[in-house]
Design an enzyme around this catalytic site. Sequence first.
Site, mmCIF file in Angstrom:
data_model
loop_
_atom_site.group_PDB
_atom_site.id
_atom_site.type_symbol
_atom_site.label_atom_id
_atom_site.label_comp_id
_atom_site.label_asym_id
_atom_site.label_seq_id
_atom_site.Cartn_x
_atom_site.Cartn_y
_atom_site.Cartn_z
ATOM 1 N N GLY A 179 33.986 36.562 42.081
ATOM 2 C CA GLY A 179 35.017 37.339 42.749
ATOM 3 C C GLY A 179 36.222 37.531 41.846
ATOM 4 O O GLY A 179 37.225 36.830 41.969
ATOM 5 N N HIS B 21 33.101 37.777 51.959
ATOM 6 C CA HIS B 21 33.410 36.854 53.039
ATOM 7 C C HIS B 21 32.459 36.969 54.225
ATOM 8 O O HIS B 21 32.797 36.546 55.337
ATOM 9 C CB HIS B 21 34.854 37.066 53.520
#
Length: 219
Positions: free
Chosen positions: A46, A144
Amino acid sequence: MVKGPEAAVLAAFEAAKGFMPLDEGLALYAAAAEAGRLGLPLLEIGTYCGRSTVLLAGAARAAGVTALTVDHHRGSEEQQPGWEYHDPETVDPELGVMDTLPAFRRTLNRAGLEEHVVALVGRSPQIAALWAHPLGLVFIDGGHTDEHAGADYEGWAPHVAEGGLLVIHDVFPDPVDEFTGQAPYRVHQRALASGEFTEVSATGSLRVLRRTGAADAHR
């Protein structure tokens, strides 16, 4: 006692686009500095625009190792148009899709850390399937959803070396945070339940765990 990041590294972190608050950033740097003593690469899932990458790179430089960062640079779910964390400045004006790679490269260049980072541009599961080397630290800060956070854990946690650290961001135990932090929370719980990791510290939504057991290839 682990020293904090150099002033220039901290300034670059604070100037970069991103969502990590200072206290969590300092905790991440401390974990990366400690893990760097193993002499192994430090890996982040990320990248976004490189805010946290700067801290990993600063710690990697100090330890004489390399920071690796994995991202397809098309943005995660909550960063797409119409969602709360969307930033129109990250949209490619020609293609009309998100592209955070240019911003990331500018962040590293301004910080003077380009030579200490290897950017792996692609989807985390695809890259993890090709990876076969131990890592001193794995920092999970990608998508997420359960699908993405779970895949990041399954693909990369087995590569954390003995004594190395698994760091998970956006761990929110409260069910009210289902969209933003429940999937990372479930990954955190899964890591603890595996018996392979022991929690070292918690700062805000950042959790640091140490590998204290053998990796299970069938996890």
